[in-house]
Design a protein around this motif. Structure first.
Motif, PDB file in Angstrom:
ATOM      1  N   TRP A  45      -3.971  40.544 -46.444  1.00 33.51           N
ATOM      2  CA  TRP A  45      -3.343  40.265 -47.839  1.00 33.51           C
ATOM      3  C   TRP A  45      -4.445  39.747 -48.830  1.00 33.51           C
ATOM      4  CZ3 TRP A  45       1.243  40.980 -50.147  1.00 33.51           C
ATOM      5  CH2 TRP A  45       1.654  40.163 -51.133  1.00 33.51           C
ATOM      6  N   THR A  46      -5.451  39.210 -48.263  1.00 30.60           N
ATOM      7  CA  THR A  46      -6.370  38.682 -49.163  1.00 30.60           C
ATOM      8  C   THR A  46      -7.624  39.685 -49.337  1.00 30.60           C
ATOM      9  OG1 THR A  46      -7.432  37.299 -47.308  1.00 30.60           O
ATOM     10  CG2 THR A  46      -5.652  36.324 -48.661  1.00 30.60           C
ATOM     11  N   SER A  47      -7.734  40.619 -48.659  1.00 27.30           N
ATOM     12  CA  SER A  47      -8.812  41.624 -48.708  1.00 27.30           C
ATOM     13  C   SER A  47      -9.334  41.953 -50.006  1.00 27.30           C
ATOM     14  CB  SER A  47      -8.498  42.808 -47.773  1.00 27.30           C
ATOM     15  OG  SER A  47      -7.405  43.511 -48.377  1.00 27.30           O
ATOM     16  N   PRO A  48      -8.598  42.376 -50.988  1.00 26.74           N
ATOM     17  CA  PRO A  48      -8.991  42.734 -52.489  1.00 26.74           C
ATOM     18  C   PRO A  48      -9.829  41.416 -53.034  1.00 26.74           C
ATOM     19  CG  PRO A  48      -6.952  43.480 -52.270  1.00 26.74           C
ATOM     20  CD  PRO A  48      -7.131  42.441 -51.151  1.00 26.74           C
ATOM     21  N   HIS A  49      -9.262  40.172 -52.853  1.00 27.98           N
ATOM     22  CA  HIS A  49     -10.096  38.999 -53.292  1.00 27.98           C
ATOM     23  C   HIS A  49     -11.158  38.745 -52.593  1.00 27.98           C
ATOM     24  CE1 HIS A  49     -10.646  35.131 -55.277  1.00 27.98           C
ATOM     25  NE2 HIS A  49     -10.614  34.688 -54.223  1.00 27.98           N
ATOM     26  N   SER A  50     -11.371  39.049 -51.300  1.00 27.53           N
ATOM     27  CA  SER A  50     -12.483  38.724 -50.530  1.00 27.53           C
ATOM     28  C   SER A  50     -13.356  39.801 -51.057  1.00 27.53           C
ATOM     29  CB  SER A  50     -12.166  38.810 -49.213  1.00 27.53           C
ATOM     30  OG  SER A  50     -11.033  37.722 -48.960  1.00 27.53           O
ATOM     31  N   VAL A  51     -13.064  41.123 -51.283  1.00 28.78           N
ATOM     32  CA  VAL A  51     -14.266  42.031 -51.480  1.00 28.78           C
ATOM     33  C   VAL A  51     -14.901  41.811 -52.820  1.00 28.78           C
ATOM     34  CG1 VAL A  51     -14.513  44.467 -52.092  1.00 28.78           C
ATOM     35  CG2 VAL A  51     -13.106  43.784 -50.018  1.00 28.78           C
ATOM     36  N   THR A  52     -13.910  41.325 -53.846  1.00 31.12           N
ATOM     37  CA  THR A  52     -14.318  40.921 -55.256  1.00 31.12           C
ATOM     38  C   THR A  52     -15.339  39.731 -55.272  1.00 31.12           C
ATOM     39  OG1 THR A  52     -12.057  41.786 -56.154  1.00 31.12           O
ATOM     40  CG2 THR A  52     -13.618  40.412 -57.536  1.00 31.12           C
ATOM     41  N   ARG A  53     -14.971  38.734 -54.338  1.00 34.11           N
ATOM     42  CA  ARG A  53     -15.658  37.786 -54.235  1.00 34.11           C
ATOM     43  C   ARG A  53     -16.924  37.814 -53.644  1.00 34.11           C
ATOM     44  NH1 ARG A  53     -12.962  32.726 -51.090  1.00 34.11           N
ATOM     45  NH2 ARG A  53     -13.482  34.326 -49.209  1.00 34.11           N
ATOM     46  N   PHE A  54     -17.051  38.924 -52.584  1.00 30.47           N
ATOM     47  CA  PHE A  54     -18.254  39.275 -52.083  1.00 30.47           C
ATOM     48  C   PHE A  54     -19.229  39.907 -53.043  1.00 30.47           C
ATOM     49  CE2 PHE A  54     -20.740  42.804 -50.062  1.00 30.47           C
ATOM     50  CZ  PHE A  54     -21.541  42.139 -49.256  1.00 30.47           C
ATOM     51  N   PHE A  55     -18.649  40.702 -53.785  1.00 33.38           N
ATOM     52  CA  PHE A  55     -19.654  41.518 -54.760  1.00 33.38           C
ATOM     53  C   PHE A  55     -19.998  40.782 -55.713  1.00 33.38           C
ATOM     54  CE2 PHE A  55     -17.417  45.297 -52.941  1.00 33.38           C
ATOM     55  CZ  PHE A  55     -18.668  45.809 -52.720  1.00 33.38           C
ATOM     56  N   ARG A  56     -19.108  39.795 -56.103  1.00 36.85           N
ATOM     57  CA  ARG A  56     -19.576  38.600 -57.250  1.00 36.85           C
ATOM     58  C   ARG A  56     -20.588  37.663 -56.741  1.00 36.85           C
ATOM     59  NH1 ARG A  56     -14.736  35.309 -58.745  1.00 36.85           N
ATOM     60  NH2 ARG A  56     -13.886  37.120 -59.446  1.00 36.85           N
ATOM     61  N   ARG A  70     -22.817  38.499 -54.662  1.00 32.76           N
ATOM     62  CA  ARG A  70     -23.927  39.346 -54.241  1.00 32.76           C
ATOM     63  C   ARG A  70     -24.715  39.477 -55.778  1.00 32.76           C
ATOM     64  NH1 ARG A  70     -24.450  45.724 -52.077  1.00 32.76           N
ATOM     65  NH2 ARG A  70     -26.701  45.783 -52.349  1.00 32.76           N
ATOM     66  N   LYS A  71     -23.940  39.562 -56.871  1.00 31.48           N
ATOM     67  CA  LYS A  71     -24.339  39.870 -58.119  1.00 31.48           C
ATOM     68  C   LYS A  71     -25.070  38.546 -58.637  1.00 31.48           C
ATOM     69  CE  LYS A  71     -22.944  41.061 -62.875  1.00 31.48           C
ATOM     70  NZ  LYS A  71     -21.588  41.500 -63.528  1.00 31.48           N
ATOM     71  N   ARG A  72     -24.389  37.292 -58.212  1.00 27.73           N
ATOM     72  CA  ARG A  72     -24.983  36.119 -58.628  1.00 27.73           C
ATOM     73  C   ARG A  72     -26.334  35.738 -58.045  1.00 27.73           C
ATOM     74  NH1 ARG A  72     -21.077  33.322 -56.839  1.00 27.73           N
ATOM     75  NH2 ARG A  72     -21.911  32.355 -55.277  1.00 27.73           N
ATOM     76  N   GLY A  82     -27.527  39.746 -68.070  1.00 28.23           N
ATOM     77  CA  GLY A  82     -26.465  40.629 -67.374  1.00 28.23           C
ATOM     78  C   GLY A  82     -25.936  40.365 -66.012  1.00 28.23           C
ATOM     79  N   LEU A  83     -26.371  39.452 -65.298  1.00 31.62           N
ATOM     80  CA  LEU A  83     -25.962  39.289 -63.777  1.00 31.62           C
ATOM     81  C   LEU A  83     -25.218  37.953 -63.868  1.00 31.62           C
ATOM     82  CD1 LEU A  83     -28.889  40.619 -61.444  1.00 31.62           C
ATOM     83  CD2 LEU A  83     -26.747  41.548 -62.033  1.00 31.62           C
ATOM     84  N   ILE A  84     -25.836  37.063 -64.717  1.00 33.94           N
ATOM     85  CA  ILE A  84     -25.054  35.561 -64.711  1.00 33.94           C
ATOM     86  C   ILE A  84     -24.722  35.294 -66.093  1.00 33.94           C
ATOM     87  CG2 ILE A  84     -25.347  33.245 -64.118  1.00 33.94           C
ATOM     88  CD1 ILE A  84     -27.829  34.147 -62.417  1.00 33.94           C
ATOM     89  N   ARG A  85     -23.624  34.818 -66.265  1.00 32.64           N
ATOM     90  CA  ARG A  85     -23.129  34.327 -67.598  1.00 32.64           C
ATOM     91  C   ARG A  85     -24.082  33.179 -67.982  1.00 32.64           C
ATOM     92  NH1 ARG A  85     -16.900  33.215 -67.314  1.00 32.64           N
ATOM     93  NH2 ARG A  85     -17.163  32.366 -69.272  1.00 32.64           N
ATOM     94  N   ALA A  86     -24.431  32.964 -69.338  1.00 29.32           N
ATOM     95  CA  ALA A  86     -25.319  32.173 -69.962  1.00 29.32           C
ATOM     96  C   ALA A  86     -24.485  30.832 -69.908  1.00 29.32           C
ATOM     97  CB  ALA A  86     -25.868  32.617 -71.097  1.00 29.32           C
ATOM     98  N   ASP A  87     -23.179  30.653 -70.353  1.00 31.97           N
ATOM     99  CA  ASP A  87     -22.726  29.496 -70.257  1.00 31.97           C
ATOM    100  C   ASP A  87     -22.552  28.720 -68.820  1.00 31.97           C
ATOM    101  OD1 ASP A  87     -20.967  31.382 -69.325  1.00 31.97           O
ATOM    102  OD2 ASP A  87     -19.113  30.746 -70.301  1.00 31.97           O
TER     103      ASP A  87
END
Length: 535
Positions: free
Chosen positions: A66-77, A79-81, A112-117
């Motif tokens: 059930w939470t796999s989409p959110h987990s995948v999104t959080r993983f890539f986020r 990694r980007k951070r 481009g990878l982190i929000r300035a705020d």
């Protein structure tokens, strides 16, 4: 660690439970819809536990799906951070190394990878890259943006302060420093800059208040804070000395409590007490300061404490100071000056020579020249002592950042630094005894001292004629053809620096005539052809 301990305890409880059931065998019967179900007690407990475990595993699997989409999104986020923070770290290192190109590149990648705020360090990296590239307007705009953000206000104010100092905008720099000090008095750079600015403008009350805040915040050490507090109190007392002697006295005495050996505070306290008539207390303060460290200004103020004293009374006060610190250069010079004023030339000369033996410096030789002028009036001997003074080390003075002042000042006029003045020899001259055989030693000066020349009194009317004749004789001596020099006369002994005037013509010293041969008697020596006639 806590979870591991809890898991171990649960395993132990289950093991103990199964062992307890195994020691107490029994049957479990269940009647359901007319059917009898019978089994061992240990089997029933095992089945229940296995069922619970199966339900937990099933629930975990369903939740994972059930939470796999959110987990995948959080993983890539994440990694980007992480990549953004890595780029930000690389950019800050590049900015510190002066690599503007890499710093600008990493700043763009980080944005481009982190929000300035979310990460204000991106603005700092861009500001640093702009400073390296010489784009100061862009850097100032970045610092202003950081100054408006509560999270980076202190960082932005420091950047604006440094930029204002670079441009020479001292008023803007002062405002930035005071704003930072008001918001955060624990910042050393802001507090120090604000303290110096307030001291330069004479705002002693505000400077003392800020110093107390720094002391409470433990920004400065206690000893340093007490010293600066004494300097500020002394400066305020100096301003009050003419208009408010009582206030100047209180501030100076408080400064002496914080710094016992602070000479300017002792002088101001004594002067304020003199104005109020407290001569005895002022003398006591000066005596304590003199015992801590003899200073010529303390000696002069102490000797002239009472304006109605005679020169002999001043000499007695000077000798009292000498008794407190015997065999000291300053003590001997003070007594020599007082003896010269009292026209006791033998005592003045002896004390001045003793001071020159301990520390041959400019003041001792100048004093010997004054004594010679007052006692004998022999200009040759006076010029001899003046020549020794030119070669001798300079006297200590109030020096700050290469600037020599005739009095103590709380702030350096060169850099604006507080408590910058020190009592030392100017221009970094090394202090210490002069080596034996030096040209400025008193023994050498006494040996080369020219003998006293017999002088004849002249009328005041002919003084200008004497001066002109001496100049003419000097010029004639300079153009006279060279003649064999007579043998040098035997040097005077050090124990008799001022010989009795001889009736005969004095012999030359150094194997040549003195610098000022005086007026020649035309009856004794024929006038050379090169002599100039002025009259």
């Amino acid at each position: 660690m806590v979870r591991l301990v809890i898991f171990a305890l649960l395993v132990l409880v289950l093991a103990y439970g199964f062992s307890w059931l195994a020691d107490r065998p029994g049957d479990l019967s269940l009647i359901w819809e007319g059917q009898i179900y019978q089994t061992k007690l240990i089997v029933a407990a095992s089945a229940i536990i296995a069922l619970i475990a199966a339900v937990m595993v099933a629930w975990w699997f369903i939740r994972l799906v059930w939470t796999s989409p959110h987990s995948v999104t959080r993983f890539f986020r994440a990694r980007k951070r992480d990549r953004g923070y890595q780029a930000l770290s690389t950019g800050l290192i590049a900015a510190g190394a002066g690599n503007a190109l890499l710093a600008r590149k990493m700043a763009a990648r980080s944005r481009g990878l982190i929000r300035a705020d979310q990460e204000p360090l991106i603005n700092l990296l861009e500001a640093q890259a702009a400073l390296i590239e010489g784009r100061y307007d862009e850097a100032r705009s970045k610092f202003e943006a950081m100054a408006n953000d509560p999270e980076t206000r202190e960082l932005g104010l420091r950047g604006l302060y440094l930029e204002a100092k670079r441009l020479g905008a001292n008023e803007a720099a002062r405002q930035y420093a005071e704003k930072a000090a008001d918001n955060a008095p624990y910042l050393p750079w802001a507090a120090q800059a604000t303290l110096e600015y307030r001291s330069q403008s004479g705002r002693w009350d505000d400077a003392i208040r800020l110093l107390e805040q720094q002391k409470a915040a433990k920004v400065v050490e206690k000893a340093e804070a007490n010293r600066l507090h004494a300097v500020l109190l002394t400066a305020r007392a100096d301003d009050k000395l003419e208009s408010n002697p009582a206030g100047a006295r209180d501030d100076a005495l408080q400064a002496l409590k914080l710094s016992v050996d602070f000479v300017p505070a002792a002088l101001i306290a004594a002067k304020a007490l003199f104005r109020e008539g407290g001569i005895r207390k002022a003398a006591s303060i000066l005596e304590q300061a003199w015992k801590a460290g003899p200073h010529p200004e303390i000696g002069r103020v102490y000797v002239r404490a009472r304006s109605g004293d005679s020169t002999l009374d001043r000499l007695k006060r000077a000798e009292r100071l000498e008794g407190m610190r015997p065999n000291n250069v300053e003590s001997l010079l003070i007594v020599a000056h007082a003896a010269l004023d009292a026209q006791e030339f033998s005592k003045a000369g002896a004390k001045a020579e003793a001071a020159a033996r301990i520390e041959p410096r400019e003041a001792a030789f100048l004093l010997l020249a004054d004594i010679e002028e007052a006692e004998t009036g022999d200009q040759g001997r006076v010029r001899h002592w003046l020549a020794q003074a030119l070669k001798a080390p300079r006297d200590p003075a109030w020096v700050a950042d290469g600037f020599v002042s005739d009095k103590w000042l709380p702030v350096s006029p060169v850099t604006g630094r507080l408590d910058a003045f020190e009592w030392k020899a100017p221009f970094g001259q090394l202090e210490g005894p002069v080596e034996e055989g030096s040209t400025t030693s008193i023994e050498t000066a006494l040996k080369t001292l020219p003998p006293l020349r017999e002088t004849r009194p002249e009328s005041v009317v002919n003084d200008h004629r004497i001066i002109e004749l001496e100049r003419a004789a000097t010029i004639a001596e300079a153009v006279r053809p060279a003649t064999p020099a007579p043998a040098p006369a035997k040097a005077a002994e050090p124990s008799t620096p001022r010989p009795v005037p001889a009736a005969s013509e004095p012999k030359p010293f150094f194997g040549r005539l003195p610098d000022d041969p005086g007026v020649r008697d035309p009856k004794m020596e024929p006038e050379p052809k090169t002599r100039l006639r002025l009259f």
